[in-house]
Scaffold this motif. Sequence first.
Motif, PDB file in Angstrom:
ATOM      1  N   MET A  27       0.816  -1.215   0.000  1.00 28.28           N
ATOM      2  CA  MET A  27       0.000   0.000   0.000  1.00 28.28           C
ATOM      3  C   MET A  27       0.851   1.268   0.000  1.00 28.28           C
ATOM      4  SD  MET A  27      -3.053  -1.197  -0.191  1.00 28.28           S
ATOM      5  CE  MET A  27      -4.039   0.226   0.128  1.00 28.28           C
ATOM      6  N   GLY A  28       1.972   1.242  -0.693  1.00 29.63           N
ATOM      7  CA  GLY A  28       2.815   2.421  -0.818  1.00 29.63           C
ATOM      8  C   GLY A  28       3.819   2.624   0.296  1.00 29.63           C
ATOM      9  N   TYR A  29       3.809   1.770   1.310  1.00 29.65           N
ATOM     10  CA  TYR A  29       4.734   1.908   2.435  1.00 29.65           C
ATOM     11  C   TYR A  29       5.680   0.712   2.470  1.00 29.65           C
ATOM     12  CZ  TYR A  29       1.425   5.370   4.118  1.00 29.65           C
ATOM     13  OH  TYR A  29       0.621   6.459   4.231  1.00 29.65           O
ATOM     14  N   HIS A  30       6.929   0.960   2.794  1.00 29.28           N
ATOM     15  CA  HIS A  30       7.894  -0.117   2.980  1.00 29.28           C
ATOM     16  C   HIS A  30       7.880  -0.528   4.446  1.00 29.28           C
ATOM     17  CE1 HIS A  30       9.301   1.522  -0.841  1.00 29.28           C
ATOM     18  NE2 HIS A  30       9.711   0.300  -1.069  1.00 29.28           N
ATOM     19  N   ARG A  31       7.715  -1.818   4.702  1.00 28.87           N
ATOM     20  CA  ARG A  31       7.637  -2.351   6.058  1.00 28.87           C
ATOM     21  C   ARG A  31       8.434  -3.648   6.139  1.00 28.87           C
ATOM     22  NH1 ARG A  31       5.509   1.667   8.908  1.00 28.87           N
ATOM     23  NH2 ARG A  31       3.514   2.318   8.145  1.00 28.87           N
ATOM     24  N   PRO A  32       9.085  -3.889   7.289  1.00 27.67           N
ATOM     25  CA  PRO A  32       9.749  -5.187   7.468  1.00 27.67           C
ATOM     26  C   PRO A  32       8.708  -6.287   7.674  1.00 27.67           C
ATOM     27  CG  PRO A  32      10.073  -3.806   9.407  1.00 27.67           C
ATOM     28  CD  PRO A  32       9.337  -2.987   8.397  1.00 27.67           C
ATOM     29  N   LEU A  33       8.987  -7.465   7.154  1.00 30.37           N
ATOM     30  CA  LEU A  33       8.053  -8.580   7.303  1.00 30.37           C
ATOM     31  C   LEU A  33       7.845  -8.957   8.763  1.00 30.37           C
ATOM     32  CD1 LEU A  33       8.993 -11.008   4.389  1.00 30.37           C
ATOM     33  CD2 LEU A  33       7.067  -9.438   4.554  1.00 30.37           C
ATOM     34  N   SER A  34       8.815  -8.668   9.603  1.00 34.25           N
ATOM     35  CA  SER A  34       8.679  -9.015  11.017  1.00 34.25           C
ATOM     36  C   SER A  34       7.554  -8.220  11.680  1.00 34.25           C
ATOM     37  CB  SER A  34       9.995  -8.786  11.752  1.00 34.25           C
ATOM     38  OG  SER A  34      10.379  -7.421  11.672  1.00 34.25           O
ATOM     39  N   TYR A  35       7.100  -7.115  11.080  1.00 37.82           N
ATOM     40  CA  TYR A  35       5.998  -6.321  11.630  1.00 37.82           C
ATOM     41  C   TYR A  35       4.637  -6.912  11.262  1.00 37.82           C
ATOM     42  CZ  TYR A  35       9.003  -2.329  12.877  1.00 37.82           C
ATOM     43  OH  TYR A  35       9.937  -1.514  13.438  1.00 37.82           O
ATOM     44  N   PHE A  36       4.615  -7.821  10.278  1.00 39.74           N
ATOM     45  CA  PHE A  36       3.358  -8.398   9.820  1.00 39.74           C
ATOM     46  C   PHE A  36       2.851  -9.449  10.800  1.00 39.74           C
ATOM     47  CE2 PHE A  36       4.129  -7.823   4.963  1.00 39.74           C
ATOM     48  CZ  PHE A  36       4.158  -6.458   5.141  1.00 39.74           C
ATOM     49  N   ASN A  37       1.522  -9.600  10.855  1.00 42.16           N
ATOM     50  CA  ASN A  37       0.957 -10.695  11.653  1.00 42.16           C
ATOM     51  C   ASN A  37       1.136 -12.001  10.876  1.00 42.16           C
ATOM     52  OD1 ASN A  37      -1.162 -10.964   9.768  1.00 42.16           O
ATOM     53  ND2 ASN A  37      -2.452  -9.534  10.874  1.00 42.16           N
ATOM     54  N   ALA A  38       0.807 -13.120  11.503  1.00 39.21           N
ATOM     55  CA  ALA A  38       1.043 -14.440  10.895  1.00 39.21           C
ATOM     56  C   ALA A  38       0.305 -14.584   9.562  1.00 39.21           C
ATOM     57  CB  ALA A  38       0.621 -15.538  11.854  1.00 39.21           C
ATOM     58  N   GLN A  41       2.126 -12.574   6.840  1.00 41.71           N
ATOM     59  CA  GLN A  41       3.389 -13.235   6.485  1.00 41.71           C
ATOM     60  C   GLN A  41       3.124 -14.427   5.569  1.00 41.71           C
ATOM     61  OE1 GLN A  41       5.682 -14.144   9.993  1.00 41.71           O
ATOM     62  NE2 GLN A  41       5.893 -11.987  10.538  1.00 41.71           N
ATOM     63  N   ALA A  42       2.065 -15.197   5.857  1.00 42.34           N
ATOM     64  CA  ALA A  42       1.712 -16.338   5.005  1.00 42.34           C
ATOM     65  C   ALA A  42       1.310 -15.858   3.619  1.00 42.34           C
ATOM     66  CB  ALA A  42       0.586 -17.139   5.638  1.00 42.34           C
ATOM     67  N   GLU A  43       0.554 -14.761   3.556  1.00 42.44           N
ATOM     68  CA  GLU A  43       0.152 -14.195   2.273  1.00 42.44           C
ATOM     69  C   GLU A  43       1.384 -13.769   1.468  1.00 42.44           C
ATOM     70  OE1 GLU A  43      -1.729  -9.996   0.939  1.00 42.44           O
ATOM     71  OE2 GLU A  43      -2.810 -11.055   2.515  1.00 42.44           O
ATOM     72  N   HIS A  44       2.375 -13.187   2.125  1.00 40.67           N
ATOM     73  CA  HIS A  44       3.597 -12.749   1.435  1.00 40.67           C
ATOM     74  C   HIS A  44       4.352 -13.940   0.852  1.00 40.67           C
ATOM     75  CE1 HIS A  44       7.807 -11.439   1.073  1.00 40.67           C
ATOM     76  NE2 HIS A  44       7.257 -10.319   0.662  1.00 40.67           N
ATOM     77  N   ARG A  45       4.396 -15.053   1.580  1.00 44.03           N
ATOM     78  CA  ARG A  45       5.096 -16.245   1.079  1.00 44.03           C
ATOM     79  C   ARG A  45       4.423 -16.819  -0.162  1.00 44.03           C
ATOM     80  NH1 ARG A  45       5.640 -17.239   6.658  1.00 44.03           N
ATOM     81  NH2 ARG A  45       3.777 -18.530   6.654  1.00 44.03           N
ATOM     82  N   GLU A  46       3.113 -16.614  -0.308  1.00 43.67           N
ATOM     83  CA  GLU A  46       2.379 -17.155  -1.447  1.00 43.67           C
ATOM     84  C   GLU A  46       2.444 -16.272  -2.689  1.00 43.67           C
ATOM     85  OE1 GLU A  46      -1.566 -17.701  -0.001  1.00 43.67           O
ATOM     86  OE2 GLU A  46      -0.998 -19.369   1.304  1.00 43.67           O
ATOM     87  N   ARG A  47       2.951 -15.070  -2.560  1.00 45.16           N
ATOM     88  CA  ARG A  47       2.998 -14.148  -3.698  1.00 45.16           C
ATOM     89  C   ARG A  47       3.932 -14.648  -4.784  1.00 45.16           C
ATOM     90  NH1 ARG A  47       3.631  -8.467  -0.478  1.00 45.16           N
ATOM     91  NH2 ARG A  47       1.635  -8.568   0.574  1.00 45.16           N
ATOM     92  N   LEU A  48       3.597 -14.316  -6.017  1.00 44.50           N
ATOM     93  CA  LEU A  48       4.418 -14.659  -7.170  1.00 44.50           C
ATOM     94  C   LEU A  48       4.966 -13.380  -7.786  1.00 44.50           C
ATOM     95  CD1 LEU A  48       2.083 -17.292  -8.851  1.00 44.50           C
ATOM     96  CD2 LEU A  48       4.051 -17.724  -7.373  1.00 44.50           C
ATOM     97  N   LEU A  49       6.151 -13.457  -8.349  1.00 42.73           N
ATOM     98  CA  LEU A  49       6.737 -12.325  -9.042  1.00 42.73           C
ATOM     99  C   LEU A  49       6.007 -12.128 -10.362  1.00 42.73           C
ATOM    100  CD1 LEU A  49       8.967 -10.175  -9.298  1.00 42.73           C
ATOM    101  CD2 LEU A  49      10.358 -11.921 -10.405  1.00 42.73           C
ATOM    102  N   PHE A  50       5.538 -10.915 -10.595  1.00 46.98           N
ATOM    103  CA  PHE A  50       4.857 -10.605 -11.846  1.00 46.98           C
ATOM    104  C   PHE A  50       5.821  -9.866 -12.751  1.00 46.98           C
ATOM    105  CE2 PHE A  50       2.609  -7.551 -14.504  1.00 46.98           C
ATOM    106  CZ  PHE A  50       1.796  -8.408 -15.217  1.00 46.98           C
ATOM    107  N   ARG A  51       5.945 -10.325 -13.966  1.00 50.15           N
ATOM    108  CA  ARG A  51       6.776  -9.649 -14.956  1.00 50.15           C
ATOM    109  C   ARG A  51       5.933  -9.410 -16.191  1.00 50.15           C
ATOM    110  NH1 ARG A  51      12.398 -11.652 -15.115  1.00 50.15           N
ATOM    111  NH2 ARG A  51      12.434 -10.239 -13.385  1.00 50.15           N
ATOM    112  N   GLU A  52       5.897  -8.188 -16.630  1.00 51.72           N
ATOM    113  CA  GLU A  52       5.134  -7.810 -17.819  1.00 51.72           C
ATOM    114  C   GLU A  52       5.679  -8.586 -19.017  1.00 51.72           C
ATOM    115  OE1 GLU A  52       2.153  -5.784 -19.722  1.00 51.72           O
ATOM    116  OE2 GLU A  52       2.654  -5.524 -17.613  1.00 51.72           O
ATOM    117  N   PRO A  53       4.796  -9.210 -19.825  1.00 51.25           N
ATOM    118  CA  PRO A  53       5.275  -9.931 -21.010  1.00 51.25           C
ATOM    119  C   PRO A  53       6.088  -9.004 -21.916  1.00 51.25           C
ATOM    120  CG  PRO A  53       2.965 -10.394 -20.615  1.00 51.25           C
ATOM    121  CD  PRO A  53       3.355  -9.297 -19.664  1.00 51.25           C
TER     122      PRO A  53
END
Length: 65
Positions: A27-38, A41-53
């Motif tokens: 959401m426009g802010y840089h935050r350490p993952l350690s500040y996230f709730n469980a 953190q799980a949602e972040h692990r499931e993210r995929l890198l998106f690269r424009e074709p």
Amino acid sequence: MTSLMTLNQPLLRDEERTPCEVWTRVMGYHRPLSYFNAGKQAEHRERLLFREPGSRSQAAQLKEA
């Protein structure tokens, strides 16, 4: 061990290693993952890198320059 390790690199025990803080932009802010709730953190692990074709990596762009 990873395949990138060379014979010149010393082997370290876990207690000798320096912890690495991982940051992400949400959401426009840089935050350490350690500040996230469980759940976040799980949602972040499931993210995929998106690269424009058709886009190239920064390394490929630097090689051409």
